[in-house]
Every structure is written in C-alpha cells, then in structure tokens.
Enzyme design. Sequence first.
Site, PDB file in Angstrom:
ATOM      1  N   LYS A   1       0.789  -1.256   0.012  1.00  0.00           N
ATOM      2  CA  LYS A   1       0.154   0.014  -0.082  1.00  0.00           C
ATOM      3  C   LYS A   1       0.914   1.095  -0.065  1.00  0.00           C
ATOM      4  CE  LYS A   1      -1.366   2.696   2.889  1.00  0.00           C
ATOM      5  NZ  LYS A   1      -1.342   3.842   1.993  1.00  0.00           N
TER       6      LYS A   1
ATOM      7  N   GLU B   1      10.875   1.563   9.580  1.00  0.00           N
ATOM      8  CA  GLU B   1      11.856   2.735   9.434  1.00  0.00           C
ATOM      9  C   GLU B   1      10.782   4.003   9.742  1.00  0.00           C
ATOM     10  OE1 GLU B   1      14.854   2.629   8.606  1.00  0.00           O
ATOM     11  OE2 GLU B   1      15.154   0.466   7.909  1.00  0.00           O
TER      12      GLU B   1
ATOM     13  N   CYS C   1      13.610  11.408   6.201  1.00  0.00           N
ATOM     14  CA  CYS C   1      14.137  11.185   7.698  1.00  0.00           C
ATOM     15  C   CYS C   1      15.188  11.353   8.064  1.00  0.00           C
ATOM     16  CB  CYS C   1      13.408   9.618   7.798  1.00  0.00           C
ATOM     17  SG  CYS C   1      14.190   8.898   6.475  1.00  0.00           S
TER      18      CYS C   1
ATOM     19  N   GLU D   1      10.150  16.626  13.900  1.00  0.00           N
ATOM     20  CA  GLU D   1      10.645  16.623  12.497  1.00  0.00           C
ATOM     21  C   GLU D   1      10.040  17.885  11.812  1.00  0.00           C
ATOM     22  OE1 GLU D   1       9.114  12.637  11.244  1.00  0.00           O
ATOM     23  OE2 GLU D   1      11.198  12.695  10.397  1.00  0.00           O
TER      24      GLU D   1
HETATM   25  P1  NAD Z   1       2.751   8.473   7.625  1.00  0.00           P
HETATM   26  O1  NAD Z   1       3.133   7.757   8.774  1.00  0.00           O
HETATM   27  O2  NAD Z   1       1.667   9.429   7.806  1.00  0.00           O
HETATM   28  O3  NAD Z   1       2.165   7.349   6.465  1.00  0.00           O
HETATM   29  C1  NAD Z   1       3.118   6.300   5.920  1.00  0.00           C
HETATM   30  C2  NAD Z   1       2.307   5.197   5.231  1.00  0.00           C
HETATM   31  O4  NAD Z   1       1.255   4.864   6.305  1.00  0.00           O
HETATM   32  C3  NAD Z   1       1.435   6.002   4.354  1.00  0.00           C
HETATM   33  O5  NAD Z   1       1.346   4.707   3.344  1.00  0.00           O
HETATM   34  C4  NAD Z   1       0.006   6.071   5.083  1.00  0.00           C
HETATM   35  O6  NAD Z   1      -1.255   5.882   4.056  1.00  0.00           O
HETATM   36  C5  NAD Z   1       0.030   4.819   5.882  1.00  0.00           C
HETATM   37  N1  NAD Z   1      -1.037   5.191   7.039  1.00  0.00           N
HETATM   38  C6  NAD Z   1      -1.139   6.293   7.780  1.00  0.00           C
HETATM   39  N2  NAD Z   1      -1.940   5.934   8.611  1.00  0.00           N
HETATM   40  C7  NAD Z   1      -2.018   4.718   8.913  1.00  0.00           C
HETATM   41  C8  NAD Z   1      -2.954   3.678   9.734  1.00  0.00           C
HETATM   42  N3  NAD Z   1      -3.681   4.299  10.663  1.00  0.00           N
HETATM   43  N4  NAD Z   1      -2.626   2.453   9.284  1.00  0.00           N
HETATM   44  C9  NAD Z   1      -2.053   1.843   8.696  1.00  0.00           C
HETATM   45  N5  NAD Z   1      -1.316   2.926   7.545  1.00  0.00           N
HETATM   46  C10 NAD Z   1      -1.551   4.054   7.688  1.00  0.00           C
HETATM   47  O7  NAD Z   1       3.879   9.076   7.125  1.00  0.00           O
HETATM   48  P2  NAD Z   1       4.277  10.112   5.966  1.00  0.00           P
HETATM   49  O8  NAD Z   1       3.595  11.329   6.131  1.00  0.00           O
HETATM   50  O9  NAD Z   1       3.809   9.516   4.575  1.00  0.00           O
HETATM   51  O10 NAD Z   1       5.778  10.233   5.857  1.00  0.00           O
HETATM   52  C11 NAD Z   1       6.637  11.028   6.593  1.00  0.00           C
HETATM   53  C12 NAD Z   1       7.268  10.231   7.789  1.00  0.00           C
HETATM   54  O11 NAD Z   1       8.136   8.995   7.126  1.00  0.00           O
HETATM   55  C13 NAD Z   1       8.377  10.933   8.603  1.00  0.00           C
HETATM   56  O12 NAD Z   1       8.107  10.672   9.932  1.00  0.00           O
HETATM   57  C14 NAD Z   1       9.532  10.478   8.135  1.00  0.00           C
HETATM   58  O13 NAD Z   1      10.544  10.454   8.791  1.00  0.00           O
HETATM   59  C15 NAD Z   1       9.080   8.985   7.722  1.00  0.00           C
HETATM   60  N6  NAD Z   1      10.290   8.113   6.851  1.00  0.00           N
HETATM   61  C16 NAD Z   1      11.132   7.213   7.447  1.00  0.00           C
HETATM   62  C17 NAD Z   1      12.045   6.828   6.765  1.00  0.00           C
HETATM   63  C18 NAD Z   1      13.067   5.856   7.223  1.00  0.00           C
HETATM   64  O14 NAD Z   1      13.538   5.171   6.484  1.00  0.00           O
HETATM   65  N7  NAD Z   1      13.187   5.668   8.681  1.00  0.00           N
HETATM   66  C19 NAD Z   1      12.215   6.998   5.346  1.00  0.00           C
HETATM   67  C20 NAD Z   1      11.311   8.017   4.836  1.00  0.00           C
HETATM   68  C21 NAD Z   1      10.108   8.745   5.421  1.00  0.00           C
END
Ligand code: NAD
Length: 492
Positions: free
Chosen positions: A185, A261, A295, A392
């Site tokens: 997803k 991650e 991130c 962040e």
């Molecule tokens: P997010 O957590 O809002 O969403 C990530 C994914 O989770 C999306 O596909 C979203 O649709 C899904 N999601 C959201 N709510 C959910 C739920 N209740 N149940 C299941 N899935 C759900 O994050 P974002 O805004 O898309 O990305 C930014 C974040 O990602 C930042 O915190 C960033 O640091 C982190 N990030 C981490 C890495 C790493 O490798 N550590 C890499 C890239 C981004």
Amino acid sequence: MITAAARTKLNTGLNTDLFIDGQWTPASTGATFPVENPATLHVLAHVADGHVADAERAIQAAAAAQAGWAATSPRQRADILRAAYEIILDRTDELAALMTAEMGKPLAEARGEVTYGAEFFRWFSEEAARINGDSTTTTDGTNRILVTKEPVGPCVLITPWNFPLAMGTRKIGPAIAAGCTMVFKPAELTPLTALALAGILAEAGLPSGVLNVVTTSTPAPVVEHWMSSGIARKISFTGSTSVGKILLRQAAENVMRSSMELGGNAPFIVLPDADLDKALDGAIAAKMRNMGEACTAANRLYVHRDIVDDFSRRLAKRMDQLIVGDGAADTTQVGPLIEQAAVTKVRILVQDAITRGARVLTANETIDQPGYFYPPTVLVDVPADAEMNSTEIFGPVAPITIFDTDDEVIRAANNSAWGLAAYVYTQDLDKADRYSRELEVGMVGINTGIVSNPAAPFGGIKQSGLGREGGRVGIDEFLEYKYTAMPITGRR
Ligand code: NAD
C-alpha cells in the site's frame, strides 16, 4: 484515469487501477480518489480507491502465490529483479517526471531517486543468489547443526510519500529476492510511481500474485485487514513513528515479524576545526535534499561558537540563492512541500522559535505561486526548548544552535526520542571516532551530508525504528532461520 493535461506532460500509459493477482482491476466499489501536483495544484489522475474487500482479494492472491514463489530458484528471482532494474533505468525520464509531478521534488533529484531506487533491485538481484546457511557441530560433538533460511511468507509493505520509488524498491527488492509474496500500500499522496513500478515488475516477468498493490484514501481499514488476517507473516513499514506504533500493536496480535523505518531528528554538528566549505555543502545536502522532507534531514544544526557567525552568514546566503519553484522546471532547486498542512506546520514551528528568541537570517520572501511553497530559511539562536528541536520539521528550515564543548553537544544531540542519523564535520580523526561511537543513532555521516546507499544497512535506533534496509543484512528482514539437528553417526 490520468487527466488529459497530465498525460501529454508525462507521456505515460500508466494504469491507475489496483494491481491484484497480476490483473489491473478497479476498486470493488468503483471509487477513485484524486492525486494532485503540489506545485500547480492540478489534479494529475484519479486512482482506484481500494477498501477492505480489495484488501481481502489482495491478501488471498499473495497467500495463493506464496508456495510456488518460494519454490522458484534464486537465479529466477535474481533475473526478474535485474530485468526490472534495467527497465527502470531505461525509463528514468518518465519516472522522474512522474515523481516530480506527484511529489514536487526537482527533476534532478527525481532522476537521482530513480538511480538510487533502481539500485535496490540490482543489489538484491545479487543478494538473491547468496542466501547462505551455516553448518556446525554441537559442542559435545554429537549432533550436526544445519542452519537454513526460508522466506518469511506473505508480507505487508507500507510506504510514505517522500521517496515514492525508492521506499518501494527498498522493500520489494529484498522481498522478491527472499521469495516472499507481498501486499503493498503506497502513500495516498503519491500512488502513481508505485503503480508504474508494479507495471514494470510485471513486464520484468514477476509471476501473478507475488506483488499486489492496493491504493486507497483510507489506509487504516485496509492495512488493519491485512494485519489481522493471520495470513501476513511480516510488516515492513516506512513512515511516521506514530503510525509505526499503531502497526506494532497490531503486529503483536499475530506476532508478526516487524521492520520499522520511522521518523528522525538528525543533529548536524560542525566542530571548530571543520572544513567550512565542505560543511556548508554538507548542510545544504542534508537539509535541502527533498526540500527537507527526508527522515535523514538535518533537523538540528549545532555549530561551535568560534565559527558560528561565519557559518550561519554563509549558509543563509547559500539558502537565499536557491531557486524555488515547480520541480518540473530545469532551473528549480527547491520544489513545493507535499501539502498545505506541511506548510502550516513549518510556519507554526518557525513562529514558535522566533517567539522564543530565534533570529531569521534569510530573506524569507513569500513565493508568489499557487503551490505549497515555503522559502528556504536559516534561524540562529534557537533555544533548546523550541518546538522544532523535538519535532521533525520536514521543510527547508535550518535552525542553528551554538555549542562550546564536545560533552555539551553530544548530550544535546542525544537528548531525543529518535536515533536515525547524525552528521559530524571535523578534520580530527579522534573526534570523528568519538562522535561516531557516542551518538545514539543508527547512521553517522562524517564529513558527508548523505548517508543513504543501497549497499549500507539503513535504519535507526530508539523511536526511529527496528531492523535495517539495504546492505548485507537487508534481506535477512525477509528470511526466517531454520535449524535442523542431525545426530552424527559413524566416525566423528
Ligand atoms: P505516515 O506515517 O503518515 O504515512 C506512512 C504510510 O502509512 C502511508 O502509506 C499512509 O497511508 C499509511 N498510514 C497512515 N495511517 C495509517 C494507519 N492508521 N494504519 C495503517 N497505515 C497508515 O508518514 P508520511 O507522512 O507518509 O511520511 C513521513 C514520515 O515518514 C516521517 O516521519 C519520516 O521521517 C518517515 N520516513 C522514515 C524513513 C526511514 O527510512 N526511517 C524514510 C522516509 C520517511
């Protein structure tokens, strides 16, 4: 459906349905949701809005394909990954344009992500052929211990919007290499690149049911359905720490293997002996890559008192010179943020820091364009209690804090719930070694502003996550160890 304006621009025959069991299929409700270009606010496409019934079809397809897929030879799986790697590189321009359109990053960075993202397929095509076991003897000499590795089984893959291609290939690559099937997803803000990737993998010969993609505007019920299915054996998630915690709780119910991650809050530390030109280049790279929406982005800049005036003045000048605009224009260096909420969040964080005594060194000109733009900003005298030190920022804002001693800055850097990346600039080998040992993070850049590489084990400690992606260990996240005991008979 791709809108007519976007189609001519992207020149793509991209399918916007769900991809389940090797077939492109509309959502069972027939619903779609729009995907917007954050630079122009134009709708690029309407993609299938999957729900629980579609999640069920996808997980059943992954379950049905698992045994056959696990039985394929490592070379077969390696060849599919290698073919997909070649196709991705052949389509660099098309994929880069798609990513820029749906996510906003400048074209040059999008092309860089195509190379970086594709490399996970090449890397794991090589790893597929090297899934080695182990053999030893019990210490009393009576039994042979044979250690073999098997695919974990069907995996749930969830990715964020900030690296639409690479976050997918970093999970799909090792899952394919290990012999796992998947339900995937992608983020609802950037589903188009993931759909393009599914098409490429099918073209490369990936059998039906191995990768199933469900796009949705309501992630929670879709993902929860998979997590509670009892079929999925593993969750690999990249995204925010708050969502990661929800998924860990769900994973506990079926004791699923979990790779997380999550968010970061990287300190970027400049010691008084640093090569300032290199430190400035590194700060621009670590702060401004992806408009700060990474991130690994430098979130807190700690600069020694002796050099802080020079460093901040020069950084502010470099930030002011960056060209902000639609990433599709060749001259653009800084694109828009992903959505209005991101701009509002950055604005509030900057206002909070100013209220607490921080000073703005950049021109901070408003960008007079329709997209979600925020000007590159440098702040100095940012007090420790400023919100942005513990949040962040995910935007083009560089907050500088002054320090005097190594002990003080290491303590401040480690004073965080996160532990993903840290950067240190110094020419003193002993100091580099000390900081690398004492900083509580998964990745340290010494005199470099970029740590991501497919050959490296990417990941964090503390609330930045569990497990590693890439490197020699990346494939282990998708493998179970099995040990077989066999009595040794005859001559020992
Ligand atoms: P997010 O957590 O809002 O969403 C990530 C994914 O989770 C999306 O596909 C979203 O649709 C899904 N999601 C959201 N709510 C959910 C739920 N209740 N149940 C299941 N899935 C759900 O994050 P974002 O805004 O898309 O990305 C930014 C974040 O990602 C930042 O915190 C960033 O640091 C982190 N990030 C981490 C890495 C790493 O490798 N550590 C890499 C890239 C981004």
